[in-house]
Design a protein around this motif. Structure first.
Motif, PDB file in Angstrom:
ATOM      1  N   ALA A 197      25.810  28.842  43.182  1.00 16.13           N
ATOM      2  CA  ALA A 197      27.386  28.117  43.092  1.00 16.13           C
ATOM      3  C   ALA A 197      27.444  27.386  44.503  1.00 16.13           C
ATOM      4  O   ALA A 197      27.703  26.097  44.727  1.00 16.13           O
ATOM      5  CB  ALA A 197      28.173  29.221  43.195  1.00 16.13           C
ATOM      6  N   ALA A 198      26.700  28.082  45.658  1.00 15.99           N
ATOM      7  CA  ALA A 198      26.857  27.273  47.104  1.00 15.99           C
ATOM      8  C   ALA A 198      26.053  25.898  46.847  1.00 15.99           C
ATOM      9  O   ALA A 198      26.349  24.957  47.333  1.00 15.99           O
ATOM     10  CB  ALA A 198      26.210  28.167  48.068  1.00 15.99           C
ATOM     11  N   ARG A 199      24.723  26.044  46.189  1.00 19.27           N
ATOM     12  CA  ARG A 199      24.071  24.796  46.043  1.00 19.27           C
ATOM     13  C   ARG A 199      24.670  23.787  45.206  1.00 19.27           C
ATOM     14  O   ARG A 199      24.702  22.531  45.530  1.00 19.27           O
ATOM     15  CB  ARG A 199      22.782  25.171  45.395  1.00 19.27           C
ATOM     16  CG  ARG A 199      21.833  23.964  44.952  1.00 19.27           C
ATOM     17  CD  ARG A 199      20.708  24.347  43.768  1.00 19.27           C
ATOM     18  NE  ARG A 199      21.263  24.392  42.633  1.00 19.27           N
ATOM     19  CZ  ARG A 199      20.535  25.047  41.810  1.00 19.27           C
ATOM     20  NH1 ARG A 199      19.521  26.078  41.990  1.00 19.27           N
ATOM     21  NH2 ARG A 199      21.120  24.961  40.503  1.00 19.27           N
ATOM     22  N   MET A 200      25.591  24.316  44.152  1.00 20.85           N
ATOM     23  CA  MET A 200      26.483  23.334  43.533  1.00 20.85           C
ATOM     24  C   MET A 200      27.622  22.907  44.277  1.00 20.85           C
ATOM     25  O   MET A 200      28.385  21.981  43.684  1.00 20.85           O
ATOM     26  CB  MET A 200      26.990  24.116  42.088  1.00 20.85           C
ATOM     27  CG  MET A 200      26.133  24.291  41.132  1.00 20.85           C
ATOM     28  SD  MET A 200      26.241  25.716  39.982  1.00 20.85           S
ATOM     29  CE  MET A 200      27.887  24.829  39.228  1.00 20.85           C
ATOM     30  N   GLY A 201      27.859  23.096  45.454  1.00 23.77           N
ATOM     31  CA  GLY A 201      28.957  22.559  46.282  1.00 23.77           C
ATOM     32  C   GLY A 201      30.365  23.465  45.973  1.00 23.77           C
ATOM     33  O   GLY A 201      31.353  22.908  46.361  1.00 23.77           O
ATOM     34  N   VAL A 202      30.247  24.635  45.428  1.00 21.75           N
ATOM     35  CA  VAL A 202      31.517  25.573  45.080  1.00 21.75           C
ATOM     36  C   VAL A 202      31.706  26.083  46.515  1.00 21.75           C
ATOM     37  O   VAL A 202      30.937  26.489  47.271  1.00 21.75           O
ATOM     38  CB  VAL A 202      31.149  26.565  43.974  1.00 21.75           C
ATOM     39  CG1 VAL A 202      32.400  27.344  43.863  1.00 21.75           C
ATOM     40  CG2 VAL A 202      30.794  25.765  42.834  1.00 21.75           C
ATOM     41  N   ALA A 203      33.041  25.992  46.819  1.00 27.29           N
ATOM     42  CA  ALA A 203      33.562  26.841  47.979  1.00 27.29           C
ATOM     43  C   ALA A 203      34.198  27.917  47.760  1.00 27.29           C
ATOM     44  O   ALA A 203      34.415  29.001  48.601  1.00 27.29           O
ATOM     45  CB  ALA A 203      34.520  25.581  48.737  1.00 27.29           C
ATOM     46  N   GLU A 204      34.809  28.066  46.349  1.00 29.53           N
ATOM     47  CA  GLU A 204      35.480  29.365  46.241  1.00 29.53           C
ATOM     48  C   GLU A 204      35.131  29.912  44.581  1.00 29.53           C
ATOM     49  O   GLU A 204      35.069  28.896  43.817  1.00 29.53           O
ATOM     50  CB  GLU A 204      36.987  29.171  46.093  1.00 29.53           C
ATOM     51  CG  GLU A 204      37.775  30.481  45.931  1.00 29.53           C
ATOM     52  CD  GLU A 204      39.225  30.310  45.733  1.00 29.53           C
ATOM     53  OE1 GLU A 204      39.891  31.275  46.121  1.00 29.53           O
ATOM     54  OE2 GLU A 204      39.833  29.167  45.797  1.00 29.53           O
ATOM     55  N   LEU A 205      34.797  31.039  44.600  1.00 27.19           N
ATOM     56  CA  LEU A 205      34.519  31.580  43.429  1.00 27.19           C
ATOM     57  C   LEU A 205      35.898  32.326  42.594  1.00 27.19           C
ATOM     58  O   LEU A 205      36.523  33.250  43.503  1.00 27.19           O
ATOM     59  CB  LEU A 205      33.412  32.878  43.483  1.00 27.19           C
ATOM     60  CG  LEU A 205      32.077  32.055  43.534  1.00 27.19           C
ATOM     61  CD1 LEU A 205      30.905  33.348  43.780  1.00 27.19           C
ATOM     62  CD2 LEU A 205      31.649  31.123  42.518  1.00 27.19           C
ATOM     63  N   ARG A 206      36.151  32.244  41.676  1.00 26.61           N
ATOM     64  CA  ARG A 206      37.142  32.984  41.122  1.00 26.61           C
ATOM     65  C   ARG A 206      36.820  33.691  39.605  1.00 26.61           C
ATOM     66  O   ARG A 206      35.845  33.283  39.236  1.00 26.61           O
ATOM     67  CB  ARG A 206      38.391  31.942  40.671  1.00 26.61           C
ATOM     68  CG  ARG A 206      38.896  31.254  42.002  1.00 26.61           C
ATOM     69  CD  ARG A 206      40.100  30.449  41.808  1.00 26.61           C
ATOM     70  NE  ARG A 206      41.201  31.010  41.475  1.00 26.61           N
ATOM     71  CZ  ARG A 206      41.913  31.602  42.216  1.00 26.61           C
ATOM     72  NH1 ARG A 206      41.774  31.408  43.621  1.00 26.61           N
ATOM     73  NH2 ARG A 206      43.266  32.535  41.904  1.00 26.61           N
ATOM     74  N   GLY A 207      37.821  34.760  39.378  1.00 29.58           N
ATOM     75  CA  GLY A 207      37.266  35.352  37.998  1.00 29.58           C
ATOM     76  C   GLY A 207      38.688  36.216  37.624  1.00 29.58           C
ATOM     77  O   GLY A 207      39.402  36.470  38.578  1.00 29.58           O
ATOM     78  N   ASP A 208      38.827  36.520  36.585  1.00 29.90           N
ATOM     79  CA  ASP A 208      39.825  37.358  35.915  1.00 29.90           C
ATOM     80  C   ASP A 208      38.900  38.470  35.253  1.00 29.90           C
ATOM     81  O   ASP A 208      38.208  38.566  34.583  1.00 29.90           O
ATOM     82  CB  ASP A 208      40.751  36.860  34.975  1.00 29.90           C
ATOM     83  CG  ASP A 208      41.497  35.465  35.412  1.00 29.90           C
ATOM     84  OD1 ASP A 208      42.067  36.013  36.764  1.00 29.90           O
ATOM     85  OD2 ASP A 208      41.531  34.530  34.900  1.00 29.90           O
ATOM     86  N   VAL A 209      39.400  39.799  35.745  1.00 30.48           N
ATOM     87  CA  VAL A 209      38.821  40.914  35.427  1.00 30.48           C
ATOM     88  C   VAL A 209      39.842  41.873  34.681  1.00 30.48           C
ATOM     89  O   VAL A 209      41.165  41.900  35.532  1.00 30.48           O
ATOM     90  CB  VAL A 209      38.284  41.725  36.715  1.00 30.48           C
ATOM     91  CG1 VAL A 209      37.672  42.952  36.349  1.00 30.48           C
ATOM     92  CG2 VAL A 209      37.163  40.963  37.467  1.00 30.48           C
ATOM     93  N   LEU A 210      39.682  42.495  33.903  1.00 32.06           N
ATOM     94  CA  LEU A 210      40.745  43.539  33.475  1.00 32.06           C
ATOM     95  C   LEU A 210      40.799  44.613  34.302  1.00 32.06           C
ATOM     96  O   LEU A 210      39.689  45.158  34.748  1.00 32.06           O
ATOM     97  CB  LEU A 210      40.210  44.175  31.858  1.00 32.06           C
ATOM     98  CG  LEU A 210      40.399  42.995  30.886  1.00 32.06           C
ATOM     99  CD1 LEU A 210      39.702  43.638  29.366  1.00 32.06           C
ATOM    100  CD2 LEU A 210      41.839  42.548  30.534  1.00 32.06           C
ATOM    101  N   PRO A 211      41.937  45.072  34.368  1.00 34.37           N
ATOM    102  CA  PRO A 211      42.332  46.277  35.501  1.00 34.37           C
ATOM    103  C   PRO A 211      41.375  47.627  34.921  1.00 34.37           C
ATOM    104  O   PRO A 211      40.890  48.244  35.965  1.00 34.37           O
ATOM    105  CB  PRO A 211      43.631  46.752  35.152  1.00 34.37           C
ATOM    106  CG  PRO A 211      44.399  45.433  34.569  1.00 34.37           C
ATOM    107  CD  PRO A 211      43.377  44.747  33.753  1.00 34.37           C
ATOM    108  N   ASP A 212      40.945  47.833  33.729  1.00 29.35           N
ATOM    109  CA  ASP A 212      39.926  49.054  33.564  1.00 29.35           C
ATOM    110  C   ASP A 212      38.780  48.819  33.378  1.00 29.35           C
ATOM    111  O   ASP A 212      37.773  49.724  33.327  1.00 29.35           O
ATOM    112  CB  ASP A 212      40.539  49.564  32.357  1.00 29.35           C
ATOM    113  CG  ASP A 212      40.739  48.690  31.220  1.00 29.35           C
ATOM    114  OD1 ASP A 212      40.872  47.675  31.315  1.00 29.35           O
ATOM    115  OD2 ASP A 212      40.566  49.093  29.846  1.00 29.35           O
ATOM    116  N   ASN A 213      38.246  47.532  34.100  1.00 29.71           N
ATOM    117  CA  ASN A 213      36.991  47.224  34.310  1.00 29.71           C
ATOM    118  C   ASN A 213      36.489  47.464  35.524  1.00 29.71           C
ATOM    119  O   ASN A 213      36.004  46.807  36.543  1.00 29.71           O
ATOM    120  CB  ASN A 213      36.686  45.807  33.954  1.00 29.71           C
ATOM    121  CG  ASN A 213      35.167  45.247  33.831  1.00 29.71           C
ATOM    122  OD1 ASN A 213      34.371  46.228  34.052  1.00 29.71           O
ATOM    123  ND2 ASN A 213      34.720  44.140  33.213  1.00 29.71           N
TER     124      ASN A 213
END
Length: 170
Positions: free
Chosen positions: A106-122
């Motif tokens: 991701a850093a190599r791709m120029g991404v500055a922020e990773l995001r995601g959605d996680v279910l609370p019970d995961n």
């Protein structure tokens, strides 16, 4: 264990193998809905790995795919991440290796922020994020927990005068 970057030629086999190795519960946690099978359109998205907008890595044990992590750019500097590890290999360090490799890509791709959605019970994914992404911000949303992790910090030169000025404000 060997971790390799996927491309459009290698992704289909890996996607199919990992999906088949997920229990109904693991599929639910990954896709946020009951997912007994991959639809054609969902599979097309998962295998459309170009290495620029959408990258993915696969963990192989004895040549068999046991996990996939992916990053998909959602803007100039932001990207969504997802991780799936077959049930037999969960909690054995596979997710950790995948996520570590994915952040480098991701850093190599120029991404500055990773995001995601996680279910609370995961709980497994939440624990993995806390271990591998120090300082990850987890925010309670309506049905999910939002994950936000900066890969790049804005750096600016701070002078002695700046420090003195900020101390004098108190």
């Amino acid at each position: 264990m060997r971790v390799t970057e996927l491309n459009r030629d290698t992704a289909p086999e890996a996607v199919d193998a990992v999906f088949e190795g997920l229990s109904a519960r693991s599929r639910y946690l990954r896709f946020h809905a009951p997912t007994p099978r991959l639809t054609a359109s969902a599979r097309r998205v998962l295998v459309d790995v170009d290495g620029e907008r959408h990258a993915a890595v696969c963990a192989l044990i004895g040549g068999d795919p046991v996990g996939i992590a992916r990053v998909i750019k959602t803007g100039e500097c932001r990207a969504e991440i997802a991780v799936a590890v077959v049930d037999l290999w969960q909690r054995r360090g596979v997710g950790r290796r995948l996520l570590e490799e994915l952040t480098a890509i991701a850093a190599r791709m120029g991404v500055a922020e990773l995001r995601g959605d996680v279910l609370p019970d995961n709980e497994g994914m939440l624990a993995l994020a806390r271990k591998v992404l120090p300082g990850v911000r987890l925010t309670r949303e309506i049905d999910t927990i939002g994950l936000s992790y900066p890969l790049a910090w804005v750096t600016a030169e701070i002078t002695d005068a700046d420090l003195i000025d900020s101390l004098q404000e108190f």
